[in-house]
Design a protein around this motif. Structure first.
Motif, PDB file in Angstrom:
ATOM      1  N   GLN A 114       0.863  -1.183   0.000  1.00 31.46           N
ATOM      2  CA  GLN A 114       0.000   0.000   0.000  1.00 31.46           C
ATOM      3  C   GLN A 114       0.900   1.233   0.000  1.00 31.46           C
ATOM      4  OE1 GLN A 114      -2.415   0.326   3.499  1.00 31.46           O
ATOM      5  NE2 GLN A 114      -3.509   2.110   2.747  1.00 31.46           N
ATOM      6  N   ILE A 115       0.757   2.087  -1.012  1.00 32.74           N
ATOM      7  CA  ILE A 115       1.520   3.333  -1.068  1.00 32.74           C
ATOM      8  C   ILE A 115       0.814   4.333  -0.160  1.00 32.74           C
ATOM      9  CG2 ILE A 115       2.443   5.159  -2.542  1.00 32.74           C
ATOM     10  CD1 ILE A 115       3.534   2.255  -3.062  1.00 32.74           C
ATOM     11  N   LEU A 116       1.531   4.808   0.841  1.00 31.81           N
ATOM     12  CA  LEU A 116       0.928   5.718   1.809  1.00 31.81           C
ATOM     13  C   LEU A 116       1.206   7.181   1.499  1.00 31.81           C
ATOM     14  CD1 LEU A 116       1.821   3.720   5.029  1.00 31.81           C
ATOM     15  CD2 LEU A 116      -0.347   3.725   3.800  1.00 31.81           C
ATOM     16  N   SER A 117       2.408   7.463   0.995  1.00 35.22           N
ATOM     17  CA  SER A 117       2.753   8.858   0.765  1.00 35.22           C
ATOM     18  C   SER A 117       3.999   8.944  -0.104  1.00 35.22           C
ATOM     19  CB  SER A 117       3.021   9.535   2.114  1.00 35.22           C
ATOM     20  OG  SER A 117       3.394  10.872   1.952  1.00 35.22           O
ATOM     21  N   THR A 118       4.068   9.996  -0.906  1.00 32.38           N
ATOM     22  CA  THR A 118       5.308  10.379  -1.580  1.00 32.38           C
ATOM     23  C   THR A 118       5.534  11.842  -1.246  1.00 32.38           C
ATOM     24  OG1 THR A 118       4.173  10.993  -3.623  1.00 32.38           O
ATOM     25  CG2 THR A 118       5.009   8.744  -3.485  1.00 32.38           C
ATOM     26  N   LYS A 119       6.775  12.186  -0.974  1.00 33.70           N
ATOM     27  CA  LYS A 119       7.071  13.563  -0.583  1.00 33.70           C
ATOM     28  C   LYS A 119       8.391  14.005  -1.180  1.00 33.70           C
ATOM     29  CE  LYS A 119       4.460  13.930   3.601  1.00 33.70           C
ATOM     30  NZ  LYS A 119       4.285  14.762   4.729  1.00 33.70           N
ATOM     31  N   THR A 120       8.508  15.303  -1.343  1.00 37.68           N
ATOM     32  CA  THR A 120       9.760  15.906  -1.775  1.00 37.68           C
ATOM     33  C   THR A 120      10.158  16.979  -0.775  1.00 37.68           C
ATOM     34  OG1 THR A 120       8.659  17.598  -3.109  1.00 37.68           O
ATOM     35  CG2 THR A 120       9.201  15.522  -4.218  1.00 37.68           C
ATOM     36  N   THR A 121      11.461  17.103  -0.548  1.00 37.36           N
ATOM     37  CA  THR A 121      11.970  18.141   0.339  1.00 37.36           C
ATOM     38  C   THR A 121      13.163  18.810  -0.336  1.00 37.36           C
ATOM     39  OG1 THR A 121      11.331  16.855   2.281  1.00 37.36           O
ATOM     40  CG2 THR A 121      12.880  18.647   2.642  1.00 37.36           C
ATOM     41  N   PRO A 122      12.962  19.997  -0.910  1.00 34.50           N
ATOM     42  CA  PRO A 122      14.106  20.704  -1.494  1.00 34.50           C
ATOM     43  C   PRO A 122      14.960  21.321  -0.395  1.00 34.50           C
ATOM     44  CG  PRO A 122      12.104  22.005  -1.743  1.00 34.50           C
ATOM     45  CD  PRO A 122      11.712  20.706  -1.097  1.00 34.50           C
ATOM     46  N   HIS A 166      20.972  19.359   6.032  1.00 35.99           N
ATOM     47  CA  HIS A 166      20.014  19.039   4.975  1.00 35.99           C
ATOM     48  C   HIS A 166      19.305  17.720   5.262  1.00 35.99           C
ATOM     49  CE1 HIS A 166      21.573  21.768   1.476  1.00 35.99           C
ATOM     50  NE2 HIS A 166      21.605  22.391   2.638  1.00 35.99           N
ATOM     51  N   PHE A 167      20.067  16.727   5.703  1.00 30.19           N
ATOM     52  CA  PHE A 167      19.450  15.439   5.989  1.00 30.19           C
ATOM     53  C   PHE A 167      18.472  15.553   7.161  1.00 30.19           C
ATOM     54  CE2 PHE A 167      19.225  11.069   7.644  1.00 30.19           C
ATOM     55  CZ  PHE A 167      18.734  10.459   6.496  1.00 30.19           C
ATOM     56  N   ASP A 168      18.856  16.302   8.196  1.00 34.18           N
ATOM     57  CA  ASP A 168      17.938  16.522   9.324  1.00 34.18           C
ATOM     58  C   ASP A 168      16.663  17.217   8.855  1.00 34.18           C
ATOM     59  OD1 ASP A 168      19.586  15.305  11.167  1.00 34.18           O
ATOM     60  OD2 ASP A 168      20.453  17.193  11.904  1.00 34.18           O
ATOM     61  N   ARG A 169      16.795  18.189   7.957  1.00 32.91           N
ATOM     62  CA  ARG A 169      15.609  18.892   7.422  1.00 32.91           C
ATOM     63  C   ARG A 169      14.705  17.921   6.654  1.00 32.91           C
ATOM     64  NH1 ARG A 169      12.864  23.216   5.553  1.00 32.91           N
ATOM     65  NH2 ARG A 169      12.454  23.354   3.321  1.00 32.91           N
ATOM     66  N   ILE A 170      15.305  17.045   5.863  1.00 34.33           N
ATOM     67  CA  ILE A 170      14.534  16.059   5.104  1.00 34.33           C
ATOM     68  C   ILE A 170      13.733  15.178   6.068  1.00 34.33           C
ATOM     69  CG2 ILE A 170      14.724  14.011   3.630  1.00 34.33           C
ATOM     70  CD1 ILE A 170      17.194  15.492   2.336  1.00 34.33           C
ATOM     71  N   LEU A 171      14.379  14.710   7.127  1.00 28.80           N
ATOM     72  CA  LEU A 171      13.671  13.875   8.103  1.00 28.80           C
ATOM     73  C   LEU A 171      12.576  14.655   8.827  1.00 28.80           C
ATOM     74  CD1 LEU A 171      16.490  11.719   9.725  1.00 28.80           C
ATOM     75  CD2 LEU A 171      14.835  11.049   7.982  1.00 28.80           C
ATOM     76  N   GLU A 172      12.850  15.904   9.193  1.00 27.29           N
ATOM     77  CA  GLU A 172      11.859  16.731   9.898  1.00 27.29           C
ATOM     78  C   GLU A 172      10.619  16.979   9.055  1.00 27.29           C
ATOM     79  OE1 GLU A 172      13.771  20.370  11.000  1.00 27.29           O
ATOM     80  OE2 GLU A 172      15.187  19.350  12.328  1.00 27.29           O
ATOM     81  N   MET A 173      10.788  17.102   7.742  1.00 26.71           N
ATOM     82  CA  MET A 173       9.665  17.410   6.864  1.00 26.71           C
ATOM     83  C   MET A 173       8.784  16.196   6.596  1.00 26.71           C
ATOM     84  SD  MET A 173       9.995  20.582   6.472  1.00 26.71           S
ATOM     85  CE  MET A 173       8.748  20.890   5.242  1.00 26.71           C
ATOM     86  N   GLN A 174       9.164  15.055   7.073  1.00 24.82           N
ATOM     87  CA  GLN A 174       8.402  13.831   6.797  1.00 24.82           C
ATOM     88  C   GLN A 174       7.405  13.534   7.917  1.00 24.82           C
ATOM     89  OE1 GLN A 174       8.751  12.979   3.709  1.00 24.82           O
ATOM     90  NE2 GLN A 174      10.292  14.577   3.785  1.00 24.82           N
TER      91      GLN A 174
END
Length: 188
Positions: A114-122, A166-174
């Motif tokens: 089951q696909i729950l979500s797709t997200k992008t974080t610039p 940047h990696f911390d921001r990517i995780l925070e945005m999820q």
């Protein structure tokens, strides 16, 4: 290649799911004629269930992006042409400028995915430009929460602190509020 141990497969004992993960900085190149070695298609004893393919630095010029909007991008088409005769189906993808994440699975697994979500974080140019950042596919696979992240972060040792930010921001945005999905760090 990775193997996932799945205990919740209906009607079966504990089984392994074989997953082949590819990450590749393609440096704006077009797909080559043959990627059999990269995809391990030449190995007769491989019984793969899922392909996860993360590409970085795909051509993201204006003409290319407009063409990819109207038609499927050449890399996705290439992987579909190679994997679909082997009973793989593209179950999800997410793209942000030069980043692409694709997930292919054999058709017999489809009822259990089951696909729950797709997200992008610039994270490029003060968090507004998508030349750097991450793309994520969150799915439920045989009852397990799985997140797949493809990142393109600042290069070189001198930029290590920026890369970690940047990696911390990517995780925070999820955050998956309202979807009853656990935090990304709590996924299996």
């Amino acid at each position: 290649m990775a193997a996932l141990n799945l205990r919740k497969m209906p009607g079966k004992k504990r089984e392994k799911l074989s997953v082949h993960v590819v990450t590749w900085n393609v440096a704006s190149a077009a797909p080559p004629l043959d990627l059999s070695d990269l995809l391990q298609l030449n190995k007769q004893d491989m019984n793969l269930d899922i392909y996860i393919i993360g590409l970085q630095e795909m051509n993201s010029g204006i003409i290319s992006r407009l063409s990819d909007t109207a038609f499927e991008d050449p890399w996705s088409s290439f992987f579909m042409d190679v994997l679909s005769p082997l009973n793989f189906i593209k179950i999800s993808y997410v793209r942000m400028q030069g980043l692409l994440l694709l997930v292919f699975a054999k058709y017999q697994h489809l009822p259990y995915i089951q696909i729950l979500s797709t997200k992008t974080t610039p994270t490029g140019f003060y968090g507004y430009w998508g030349n750097k950042g991450g793309v994520i596919i969150c799915l439920k696979l045989y009852g397990y929460y799985v997140s797949i992240i493809n990142c393109h972060l600042p290069p070189h040792v001198a930029n290590n602190d920026q890369r970690l930010e940047h990696f911390d921001r990517i995780l925070e945005m999820q955050n998956f509020e309202g979807h009853k999905i656990p935090n990304i760090l709590d996924h299996e």
